[in-house]
Design an enzyme around this catalytic site. Structure first.
Site, mmCIF file in Angstrom:
data_model
loop_
_atom_site.group_PDB
_atom_site.id
_atom_site.type_symbol
_atom_site.label_atom_id
_atom_site.label_comp_id
_atom_site.label_asym_id
_atom_site.label_seq_id
_atom_site.Cartn_x
_atom_site.Cartn_y
_atom_site.Cartn_z
ATOM 1 N N CYS A 117 5.259 10.333 16.496
ATOM 2 C CA CYS A 117 5.558 11.360 15.497
ATOM 3 C C CYS A 117 5.535 10.752 14.099
ATOM 4 O O CYS A 117 4.948 11.317 13.169
ATOM 5 C CB CYS A 117 6.923 11.983 15.785
ATOM 6 S SG CYS A 117 7.347 13.367 14.696
ATOM 7 N N CYS A 118 6.168 9.588 13.937
ATOM 8 C CA CYS A 118 6.161 8.900 12.639
ATOM 9 C C CYS A 118 4.737 8.556 12.207
ATOM 10 O O CYS A 118 4.396 8.633 11.025
ATOM 11 C CB CYS A 118 6.995 7.625 12.712
ATOM 12 S SG CYS A 118 8.780 7.886 12.757
ATOM 13 N N CYS A 200 13.420 12.072 7.351
ATOM 14 C CA CYS A 200 13.291 13.409 7.914
ATOM 15 C C CYS A 200 14.667 13.929 8.340
ATOM 16 O O CYS A 200 15.510 13.160 8.829
ATOM 17 C CB CYS A 200 12.357 13.386 9.117
ATOM 18 S SG CYS A 200 10.632 13.047 8.696
ATOM 19 N N CYS A 203 16.042 13.180 11.896
ATOM 20 C CA CYS A 203 16.092 11.758 12.233
ATOM 21 C C CYS A 203 17.017 10.966 11.324
ATOM 22 O O CYS A 203 17.021 9.734 11.349
ATOM 23 C CB CYS A 203 14.688 11.161 12.169
ATOM 24 S SG CYS A 203 13.541 11.864 13.367
ATOM 25 N N CYS A 228 9.617 3.065 10.818
ATOM 26 C CA CYS A 228 8.681 4.115 11.194
ATOM 27 C C CYS A 228 7.243 3.629 11.284
ATOM 28 O O CYS A 228 6.377 4.360 11.741
ATOM 29 C CB CYS A 228 8.766 5.276 10.204
ATOM 30 S SG CYS A 228 8.365 4.811 8.512
#
Length: 247
Positions: A117-118, A200, A203, A228
């Site tokens: 995702c990162c 984010c 997170c 990340c």
């Protein structure tokens, strides 16, 4: 935000060194860009760049999962400094595919899912943001976390083929807030809610007294893995160990 008295001699010395480096980057490493995630350190550097090295281009990565407070500061900075901050977004199709495979918050399920995702929301857009640049500047500091204790003032970034500078590498948290107070720099309202590090929304959490400043980032993972992928350890020796299309 800390409320101790300002050590003006220390702050002036640190500021002079950082400004000198930024001017050197502007003159000798252009085109250069400043990465702005709207945390306290990045706002310090944005203020310095706007005051002293306007040839450096500020940019930000909008992951699509940022807090409203971060977006509010983005707009405030744009108005206050009279600049447009380049904004880079993830590829919509890649985000869609990841969500289809993992679910909207599937990054909680495994480190591999979180890193994927990162990569989609940060690493790939960063590559586009840095294309054509010769240098980029970050607000990283050694004191922020165990993953940054070997951070250098200047590094060669093999991944992007350019030079990376960390002008605040030796600054402490108090130094950052002293600069913000001394120069009336706007800052993210999340800092007043216990967020020393901002990323984010799903997170990032507030931290408690005594926790590592980055303990609120990916808090469900081991501290040694809480990055990340934007900031990879350089393969080459640090130069100064002491210290796509445009939108």
């Amino acid at each position: 935000m800390t409320n101790q008295g300002i050590d003006h001699d220390r702050l002036n010395s640190l500021t002079d060194d950082a400004v000198r480096l930024l001017r050197e980057i502007e003159a000798s490493h252009g085109p250069a860009a400043l990465a702005v995630s709207f945390g306290a350190e990045d706002m310090v550097l944005l203020d310095m760049v706007c005051r002293h090295a306007p040839g450096i281009t500020p940019f930000t990565l909008d992951t699509g999962r940022l807090n409203p407070e971060t977006h509010a500061l983005h707009q405030q900075a744009r108005r206050q400094y009279g600049i447009a901050i380049e904004t880079w977004f993830p590829q919509a199709e890649a985000v869609q595919d990841w969500v289809h495979s993992h679910g909207i918050n599937g990054f909680y399920d495994s480190r591999s899912a979180r890193k994927a995702c990162c990569h989609i929301r940060k690493v790939e857009p960063l590559a586009r943001a840095l294309a054509g640049r010769k240098a980029w500047i970050t607000g990283q500091r050694r004191a922020q976390s165990v993953t940054r204790q070997a951070l250098a003032l200047e590094e060669h970034d093999d991944a992007h083929g350019l030079t990376k500078f960390n002008p605040l590498v030796e600054w402490g948290e108090q130094d950052v807030w002293d600069y913000i107070r001394a120069h009336q720099v706007p800052y993210n309202a999340l800092h007043d809610q216990g967020y020393p590090s901002i990323g984010c929304a799903p997170c990032t959490r507030a931290i408690t007294v005594g926790e590592d400043p980055r303990a609120g980032r990916w808090w469900w993972e081991d501290p040694e893995h809480r990055e990340c992928g934007l900031h990879r350890a350089p393969h080459a020796e640090s130069v100064r160990a002491g210290g796509g299309k445009r939108p």
